[in-house]
Design a protein around this motif. Sequence first.
Motif, PDB file in Angstrom:
ATOM      1  N   GLY A  42      32.122  51.363  45.790  1.00 36.51           N
ATOM      2  CA  GLY A  42      31.680  52.555  45.079  1.00 36.51           C
ATOM      3  C   GLY A  42      31.803  52.393  43.573  1.00 36.51           C
ATOM      4  N   LEU A  43      32.856  51.711  43.128  1.00 35.77           N
ATOM      5  CA  LEU A  43      33.030  51.453  41.694  1.00 35.77           C
ATOM      6  C   LEU A  43      32.010  50.431  41.206  1.00 35.77           C
ATOM      7  N   ALA A  44      31.798  49.384  42.002  1.00 35.78           N
ATOM      8  CA  ALA A  44      30.827  48.355  41.624  1.00 35.78           C
ATOM      9  C   ALA A  44      29.422  48.938  41.521  1.00 35.78           C
ATOM     10  N   SER A  45      29.096  49.860  42.417  1.00 36.43           N
ATOM     11  CA  SER A  45      27.759  50.461  42.395  1.00 36.43           C
ATOM     12  C   SER A  45      27.535  51.292  41.148  1.00 36.43           C
ATOM     13  N   ARG A  46      28.609  51.680  40.475  1.00 40.76           N
ATOM     14  CA  ARG A  46      28.509  52.433  39.226  1.00 40.76           C
ATOM     15  C   ARG A  46      28.627  51.544  38.000  1.00 40.76           C
ATOM     16  N   GLY A  47      28.517  50.257  38.194  1.00 40.22           N
ATOM     17  CA  GLY A  47      28.460  49.320  37.070  1.00 40.22           C
ATOM     18  C   GLY A  47      29.793  48.851  36.546  1.00 40.22           C
ATOM     19  N   ILE A  48      30.876  49.155  37.244  1.00 40.24           N
ATOM     20  CA  ILE A  48      32.196  48.698  36.793  1.00 40.24           C
ATOM     21  C   ILE A  48      32.311  47.191  37.058  1.00 40.24           C
ATOM     22  N   GLN A  49      32.691  46.442  36.047  1.00 40.26           N
ATOM     23  CA  GLN A  49      32.780  44.985  36.161  1.00 40.26           C
ATOM     24  C   GLN A  49      34.209  44.465  36.078  1.00 40.26           C
ATOM     25  N   HIS A  50      35.129  45.279  35.572  1.00 39.04           N
ATOM     26  CA  HIS A  50      36.523  44.856  35.444  1.00 39.04           C
ATOM     27  C   HIS A  50      37.455  45.987  35.866  1.00 39.04           C
ATOM     28  N   ILE A  51      38.517  45.631  36.580  1.00 35.14           N
ATOM     29  CA  ILE A  51      39.601  46.556  36.914  1.00 35.14           C
ATOM     30  C   ILE A  51      40.900  45.938  36.409  1.00 35.14           C
ATOM     31  N   PHE A  52      41.692  46.722  35.716  1.00 37.32           N
ATOM     32  CA  PHE A  52      42.932  46.235  35.104  1.00 37.32           C
ATOM     33  C   PHE A  52      44.098  46.672  35.978  1.00 37.32           C
ATOM     34  N   LEU A  53      44.920  45.719  36.395  1.00 40.92           N
ATOM     35  CA  LEU A  53      45.886  46.035  37.449  1.00 40.92           C
ATOM     36  C   LEU A  53      47.199  45.279  37.299  1.00 40.92           C
ATOM     37  N   VAL A  54      48.221  45.842  37.912  1.00 37.97           N
ATOM     38  CA  VAL A  54      49.482  45.155  38.175  1.00 37.97           C
ATOM     39  C   VAL A  54      49.607  45.085  39.694  1.00 37.97           C
ATOM     40  N   PRO A  55      49.734  43.889  40.278  1.00 38.33           N
ATOM     41  CA  PRO A  55      49.730  43.770  41.740  1.00 38.33           C
ATOM     42  C   PRO A  55      50.998  44.340  42.368  1.00 38.33           C
ATOM     43  N   GLY A  56      50.892  44.699  43.626  1.00 34.51           N
ATOM     44  CA  GLY A  56      52.031  45.198  44.401  1.00 34.51           C
ATOM     45  C   GLY A  56      51.623  45.306  45.853  1.00 34.51           C
ATOM     46  N   LYS A  57      52.600  45.365  46.736  1.00 33.04           N
ATOM     47  CA  LYS A  57      52.305  45.394  48.175  1.00 33.04           C
ATOM     48  C   LYS A  57      51.474  46.605  48.581  1.00 33.04           C
ATOM     49  N   LEU A  58      51.650  47.713  47.873  1.00 31.78           N
ATOM     50  CA  LEU A  58      50.949  48.925  48.251  1.00 31.78           C
ATOM     51  C   LEU A  58      49.465  48.904  47.886  1.00 31.78           C
ATOM     52  N   VAL A  59      49.031  47.892  47.139  1.00 32.37           N
ATOM     53  CA  VAL A  59      47.606  47.808  46.783  1.00 32.37           C
ATOM     54  C   VAL A  59      46.981  46.507  47.287  1.00 32.37           C
ATOM     55  N   TYR A  60      47.648  45.798  48.195  1.00 32.04           N
ATOM     56  CA  TYR A  60      47.081  44.552  48.719  1.00 32.04           C
ATOM     57  C   TYR A  60      45.667  44.728  49.273  1.00 32.04           C
ATOM     58  N   PRO A  61      45.391  45.737  50.116  1.00 31.66           N
ATOM     59  CA  PRO A  61      44.015  45.875  50.631  1.00 31.66           C
ATOM     60  C   PRO A  61      42.984  46.069  49.524  1.00 31.66           C
ATOM     61  N   LEU A  62      43.329  46.850  48.493  1.00 34.31           N
ATOM     62  CA  LEU A  62      42.400  47.061  47.384  1.00 34.31           C
ATOM     63  C   LEU A  62      42.171  45.770  46.612  1.00 34.31           C
ATOM     64  N   ILE A  63      43.219  44.969  46.423  1.00 36.22           N
ATOM     65  CA  ILE A  63      43.063  43.697  45.729  1.00 36.22           C
ATOM     66  C   ILE A  63      42.169  42.756  46.532  1.00 36.22           C
ATOM     67  N   LYS A  64      42.353  42.737  47.850  1.00 36.70           N
ATOM     68  CA  LYS A  64      41.496  41.899  48.695  1.00 36.70           C
ATOM     69  C   LYS A  64      40.038  42.326  48.578  1.00 36.70           C
ATOM     70  N   SER A  65      39.804  43.614  48.504  1.00 40.23           N
ATOM     71  CA  SER A  65      38.433  44.107  48.357  1.00 40.23           C
ATOM     72  C   SER A  65      37.861  43.708  47.003  1.00 40.23           C
ATOM     73  N   ILE A  66      38.685  43.722  45.955  1.00 38.35           N
ATOM     74  CA  ILE A  66      38.229  43.280  44.635  1.00 38.35           C
ATOM     75  C   ILE A  66      37.833  41.813  44.688  1.00 38.35           C
ATOM     76  N   GLU A  67      38.640  40.999  45.400  1.00 38.63           N
ATOM     77  CA  GLU A  67      38.353  39.562  45.512  1.00 38.63           C
ATOM     78  C   GLU A  67      36.986  39.301  46.125  1.00 38.63           C
ATOM     79  N   HIS A  68      36.560  40.178  47.018  1.00 36.12           N
ATOM     80  CA  HIS A  68      35.301  39.976  47.725  1.00 36.12           C
ATOM     81  C   HIS A  68      34.189  40.865  47.171  1.00 36.12           C
TER      82      HIS A  68
END
Length: 609
Positions: A42-68
């Motif tokens: 949904g973010l990519a479809s709105r033209g977002i090209q970068h997400i700024f993050l600090v990794p953590g176990k609670l966001v692992y699924p979101l990070i995996k989705s960013i990778e793909h």
Amino acid sequence: MESHVESMYARVALATAGGVRVVPTPDVKATTKNNADVIIEGLASRGIQHIFLVPGKLVYPLIKSIEHSTITGIVGAHETACGFMADGYARASRKFGVCLGISGPGTMNFLPAMAAAQADKIPVLYLAGGIATYHEAQGAFQDGSNSGLDELTIVKPLLSTAIEVKNNLTLPHELRRSLSCLNTQRKGRAYLSVPIDMQKTVAAGRNQPELLRIPACREAAVDQPALDMLLDNYLLRGLNVACLVGSRVNNPPDAELLLRVAEKYRLPVATTLSGKGAFPEDHELALGLYGFAGHTRAVETINGDSVDVLLVLGCDLSQRDSLNWDPKLHGTKTLVVIDEDFDKASSHYQPDVQIFSNLHGSLQGLLHIINDDDARLVCVNRLRDQWMKQVRMLPLEQQQSDLVARIAQGEANMYPGDVIKHLRRRTADDANVVVDSGAHRIFMAHHWQARGCGDYHTSSSLAPMGWAICAGIGIKLAAPQRDCLVVTGDGCMLMHGMEIQTAARYQVKMTFVVMNNSAHGAVHIDTLQNRGVSAAYTALPNHDWKAFANSLGVASACATTLEELDHALSAAAEHDGPFLIEVMVGNHVAPNHYYAESIRAYEQRIKGI
């Protein structure tokens, strides 16, 4: 967008010596999308090209989705810094910024960035991963839910919307609701917290492409009758009309329109600190900066009696903009405000005419509403040109009385204004310059000449120290075609200087200039004038910022003379990644007297003197 079902490969962003590189990797994800996939797509479809993050176990699924996905994840050192990066990204991209962290401590670290974005009205999405729903009410670590820290209650005052998703069926709706306020018209900020088990859950709905559909929204409403009135009552009459321009015109497309409108109607233009960059300060119609560290031409003209009509565009008439609510700003002149913000323009002045209208559309309307050869326009412009001859006799900068005396006394360090003018000569006209909070902000505001292409960025309302170091990274990633110069100070480096390692990690080509005066300079200036606390509280150890940068993989140089600064700037231009230049400057009094005078006048007014 190519779906995971159709593609055998995904894209993964790697930080390499050559910069951020996206490489194909075998797609091992399940063919069915989970909620994390829906959010990121949904973010990519709105033209977002970068997400700024600090990794953590609670966001692992979101990070995996960013990778793909087509989005590149930029890992920062601290969540506050990631929020500042997203702030900068939004300013330069004209979209919205996105940062990601875990709930609890991550969200609490977002708070300063949330406050800065709210103060400057910058659209940012703060995305968080929460503890699993089945861990609530069990004293779980990092629990930001209402059974733990209850972070929604804490962040809500700083945001347009704050949502914690608990229902798989409502996630698409809550995502759309969060994104609806994130544009340059609404200027909202949203917080969306998704528990980790919800991130992993298969997305609801069989027709999944429907979840990414973006409605066509037309939000640029223009008040055409009001523009007709403005033309007939003010612009085409023999009146001296001046413009005061704020942050909401400080972007490339609106700045270009503003220049054409000013030239068409021969309108002198002053900008506020947050609007600096909206108009070229070397132009014949430029009044320069009004308010904080302002220019003589702007302050004397705007506060003077020669202005019949003051046209305020996209500006909050707040403390710095108005020199501490100086009554001379309104005075005997007619105050006309045009803004697209839903909030009031000011709580301290009552505009004579207040127009709610899209700024870009309004500028376009004023540009085309009348022909250039119209006899009425030719006549009033002849009168305004006569007025401008008198206005241009006023200088922009003020003479620096203490500089001559200090040089005579053997001043060892450089005057900040000389450094800034040298930087201006060596910097591309369309470069983005990002300025931090401190003494250097005062001198940059006064001595740096903006080129009027939305090229000057600063967090002017809350003004957190270290903001520019982080925001500059977001600005450069959003506008890679333009050079990026960050001007910061040694006090700011103590707060968020660590983030230069983020620029090094991703080989972001930009230049950091650290104005080292061995002090918290803005307050140290007060001690020089016997107005502040003891110098023991404002002086800083003289840290070696060149060595600090080298330790983090950032190429660097130190300049004690303008000649050394020249060599350093040449080295920075040839270097492929980030480059830090430590510049040794002295502590001088503020380069103008207006702001100090306004403070004294305001104190007298409230005392009834």
